[in-house]
Design a protein around this motif. Sequence first.
Motif, PDB file in Angstrom:
ATOM      1  N   ALA A 172     -56.613  16.690 -20.285  1.00 12.43           N
ATOM      2  CA  ALA A 172     -56.809  15.243 -20.200  1.00 12.43           C
ATOM      3  C   ALA A 172     -56.016  14.652 -19.035  1.00 12.43           C
ATOM      4  CB  ALA A 172     -56.394  14.592 -21.512  1.00 12.43           C
ATOM      5  N   ALA A 173     -54.781  15.109 -18.862  1.00 16.85           N
ATOM      6  CA  ALA A 173     -53.941  14.593 -17.774  1.00 16.85           C
ATOM      7  C   ALA A 173     -54.541  14.921 -16.413  1.00 16.85           C
ATOM      8  CB  ALA A 173     -52.534  15.178 -17.882  1.00 16.85           C
ATOM      9  N   SER A 174     -55.088  16.125 -16.262  1.00 15.77           N
ATOM     10  CA  SER A 174     -55.678  16.505 -14.974  1.00 15.77           C
ATOM     11  C   SER A 174     -56.895  15.656 -14.652  1.00 15.77           C
ATOM     12  CB  SER A 174     -56.053  17.993 -14.987  1.00 15.77           C
ATOM     13  OG  SER A 174     -57.165  18.241 -15.840  1.00 15.77           O
ATOM     14  N   VAL A 175     -57.688  15.348 -15.671  1.00 12.92           N
ATOM     15  CA  VAL A 175     -58.873  14.507 -15.438  1.00 12.92           C
ATOM     16  C   VAL A 175     -58.456  13.080 -15.102  1.00 12.92           C
ATOM     17  CG1 VAL A 175     -60.883  13.478 -16.556  1.00 12.92           C
ATOM     18  CG2 VAL A 175     -60.452  15.915 -16.800  1.00 12.92           C
ATOM     19  N   LEU A 176     -57.424  12.569 -15.762  1.00 11.15           N
ATOM     20  CA  LEU A 176     -56.931  11.226 -15.441  1.00 11.15           C
ATOM     21  C   LEU A 176     -56.449  11.153 -13.997  1.00 11.15           C
ATOM     22  CD1 LEU A 176     -54.956  10.318 -18.695  1.00 11.15           C
ATOM     23  CD2 LEU A 176     -57.057   9.246 -17.866  1.00 11.15           C
ATOM     24  N   ALA A 177     -55.713  12.154 -13.550  1.00 12.48           N
ATOM     25  CA  ALA A 177     -55.254  12.175 -12.159  1.00 12.48           C
ATOM     26  C   ALA A 177     -56.425  12.322 -11.203  1.00 12.48           C
ATOM     27  CB  ALA A 177     -54.256  13.313 -11.957  1.00 12.48           C
ATOM     28  N   ASP A 178     -57.386  13.163 -11.567  1.00 17.31           N
ATOM     29  CA  ASP A 178     -58.564  13.371 -10.727  1.00 17.31           C
ATOM     30  C   ASP A 178     -59.367  12.084 -10.586  1.00 17.31           C
ATOM     31  OD1 ASP A 178     -60.241  15.352  -9.280  1.00 17.31           O
ATOM     32  OD2 ASP A 178     -61.716  14.869 -10.827  1.00 17.31           O
ATOM     33  N   MET A 179     -59.538  11.360 -11.695  1.00 18.07           N
ATOM     34  CA  MET A 179     -60.268  10.090 -11.643  1.00 18.07           C
ATOM     35  C   MET A 179     -59.527   9.064 -10.803  1.00 18.07           C
ATOM     36  SD  MET A 179     -61.508   9.863 -15.624  1.00 18.07           S
ATOM     37  CE  MET A 179     -62.146   8.186 -15.438  1.00 18.07           C
ATOM     38  N   LEU A 180     -58.194   9.066 -10.884  1.00 16.88           N
ATOM     39  CA  LEU A 180     -57.413   8.142 -10.062  1.00 16.88           C
ATOM     40  C   LEU A 180     -57.635   8.413  -8.581  1.00 16.88           C
ATOM     41  CD1 LEU A 180     -55.222   5.972  -9.699  1.00 16.88           C
ATOM     42  CD2 LEU A 180     -53.519   7.792  -9.894  1.00 16.88           C
ATOM     43  N   PHE A 181     -57.600   9.676  -8.181  1.00 15.65           N
ATOM     44  CA  PHE A 181     -57.832  10.019  -6.782  1.00 15.65           C
ATOM     45  C   PHE A 181     -59.261   9.664  -6.365  1.00 15.65           C
ATOM     46  CE2 PHE A 181     -54.406  13.554  -6.889  1.00 15.65           C
ATOM     47  CZ  PHE A 181     -53.432  12.596  -6.679  1.00 15.65           C
ATOM     48  N   GLN A 182     -60.202   9.905  -7.248  1.00 17.16           N
ATOM     49  CA  GLN A 182     -61.600   9.612  -6.917  1.00 17.16           C
ATOM     50  C   GLN A 182     -61.808   8.120  -6.697  1.00 17.16           C
ATOM     51  OE1 GLN A 182     -64.655  11.834  -9.041  1.00 17.16           O
ATOM     52  NE2 GLN A 182     -65.820   9.967  -9.346  1.00 17.16           N
ATOM     53  N   VAL A 183     -61.267   7.301  -7.592  1.00 17.50           N
ATOM     54  CA  VAL A 183     -61.421   5.851  -7.465  1.00 17.50           C
ATOM     55  C   VAL A 183     -60.613   5.325  -6.282  1.00 17.50           C
ATOM     56  CG1 VAL A 183     -60.994   3.644  -8.603  1.00 17.50           C
ATOM     57  CG2 VAL A 183     -61.895   5.563  -9.924  1.00 17.50           C
ATOM     58  N   GLY A 184     -59.404   5.856  -6.104  1.00 13.48           N
ATOM     59  CA  GLY A 184     -58.581   5.395  -4.996  1.00 13.48           C
ATOM     60  C   GLY A 184     -59.190   5.682  -3.639  1.00 13.48           C
ATOM     61  N   THR A 185     -59.728   6.885  -3.463  1.00 16.71           N
ATOM     62  CA  THR A 185     -60.358   7.222  -2.183  1.00 16.71           C
ATOM     63  C   THR A 185     -61.659   6.458  -1.985  1.00 16.71           C
ATOM     64  OG1 THR A 185     -61.318   9.178  -3.268  1.00 16.71           O
ATOM     65  CG2 THR A 185     -59.332   9.510  -1.939  1.00 16.71           C
ATOM     66  N   LEU A 186     -62.376   6.157  -3.084  1.00 12.99           N
ATOM     67  CA  LEU A 186     -63.578   5.325  -2.948  1.00 12.99           C
ATOM     68  C   LEU A 186     -63.204   3.934  -2.453  1.00 12.99           C
ATOM     69  CD1 LEU A 186     -66.536   4.635  -3.259  1.00 12.99           C
ATOM     70  CD2 LEU A 186     -66.134   4.224  -5.697  1.00 12.99           C
ATOM     71  N   ALA A 187     -62.108   3.386  -2.967  1.00 13.94           N
ATOM     72  CA  ALA A 187     -61.665   2.072  -2.504  1.00 13.94           C
ATOM     73  C   ALA A 187     -61.344   2.093  -1.007  1.00 13.94           C
ATOM     74  CB  ALA A 187     -60.451   1.616  -3.313  1.00 13.94           C
ATOM     75  N   LEU A 188     -60.669   3.156  -0.563  1.00  8.91           N
ATOM     76  CA  LEU A 188     -60.371   3.277   0.870  1.00  8.91           C
ATOM     77  C   LEU A 188     -61.653   3.429   1.680  1.00  8.91           C
ATOM     78  CD1 LEU A 188     -57.265   5.647   0.821  1.00  8.91           C
ATOM     79  CD2 LEU A 188     -57.301   3.176   1.203  1.00  8.91           C
ATOM     80  N   PHE A 189     -62.597   4.214   1.157  1.00 14.83           N
ATOM     81  CA  PHE A 189     -63.875   4.417   1.845  1.00 14.83           C
ATOM     82  C   PHE A 189     -64.652   3.111   1.936  1.00 14.83           C
ATOM     83  CE2 PHE A 189     -68.288   6.484   1.675  1.00 14.83           C
ATOM     84  CZ  PHE A 189     -68.312   6.713   3.043  1.00 14.83           C
ATOM     85  N   ALA A 190     -64.654   2.347   0.839  1.00 21.74           N
ATOM     86  CA  ALA A 190     -65.331   1.050   0.858  1.00 21.74           C
ATOM     87  C   ALA A 190     -64.644   0.106   1.835  1.00 21.74           C
ATOM     88  CB  ALA A 190     -65.348   0.451  -0.547  1.00 21.74           C
ATOM     89  N   GLY A 191     -63.308   0.185   1.915  1.00 20.78           N
ATOM     90  CA  GLY A 191     -62.593  -0.630   2.890  1.00 20.78           C
ATOM     91  C   GLY A 191     -62.972  -0.267   4.318  1.00 20.78           C
TER      92      GLY A 191
END
Length: 355
Positions: free
Chosen positions: A129-148
Amino acid sequence: MSGDRAPRTRRLGLVVLRRLPLFGTLIGLGLAIWLVATNDLSAVAAAFGRIGFVGFAGVTLVRAVVVLVCGLAWARILDGLSPAPASACLILRFVREGINVLLPVASVGGDVLGARLLTFWGVAGSLAAASVLADMLFQVGTLALFAGLGAGLLSQVEGPAAAELAHWTLRTLAVAGLAVAAFFALQRTGIVRVVEDRIAALGRRFVRETEARPEPAPRIQGALDTVWAAERRGRLVQSFALHALAWLLGAAEVAVVLTCIGVENLSLSEVLVIEALSQAIKAAAFLVPSGLGVQEGGLVLVCGLFGIDAGTAIALSLARRIPDVVLGLPALLVWQNLEARRTDVRPATPTCDRP
């Protein structure tokens, strides 16, 4: 009366939460039908027909590479912490994607099941569960940078529509940035431990004295502390970079399809804008399974800024759904096969949790 009303309210809330994906599906389906019905069907069909087998194969190959890169990003998070090989993360990343795009669940349903399936490789449930939470954080964070990045490139395009969309995107990203920061804080400040303690205390209240006390559940916060340990910073940076690369590679899907249709005068920056903003719009409607209707509407909006007609934009969206089926159906079969064989997999041993 007030005591009876509270359980009814909670039950009603649970029913609404369970049915949100269904409501999202109906709304998305209605939007998709409206978009197709209000545009020239012959233009959509003509553009879609020009893509051809080469185009469909190309976009599917690009998607497979993107999912593999995301699987490697997840594997880097778990590197050195679990008995599962990197191949398990690659396989389950396709399963996560298949569930999210083909089943009527919110866009995080596949991630929840992915964490559960990872325990079939002997990974502790808390660590999975912890690995998926970290993975989702990176996925959303990089999407935000990409959208920026997309918004920044769009701000260079002349025209009031482009400027307004760029400004709206940047304002939305400011709010999204706060959400990402809160998600990070949730994992790093011990809030999860507080939630776990409250749930455990609530569970103990409903256990009679004559009943056997349940064993303490593995601590997700302890596993999160292990994942985010300072000595693992290099692996985490690699995971973050791989997710960023995956978003950039996704632009190749747009380039392949539009080239096959015959739209060849787009620059690299314009392709990046189309991919970044359409993905951001789709992610904003995460309650709509697979972004049904939202993906089509987002592409019609963004492509229109570069003179691409609605029929071509809808054909682009339909072509990008081909990999959803081609890669998603086998992934669902893998999921069912794993479930059928789960009794043959050794149980998880929570060796990486901290007290």
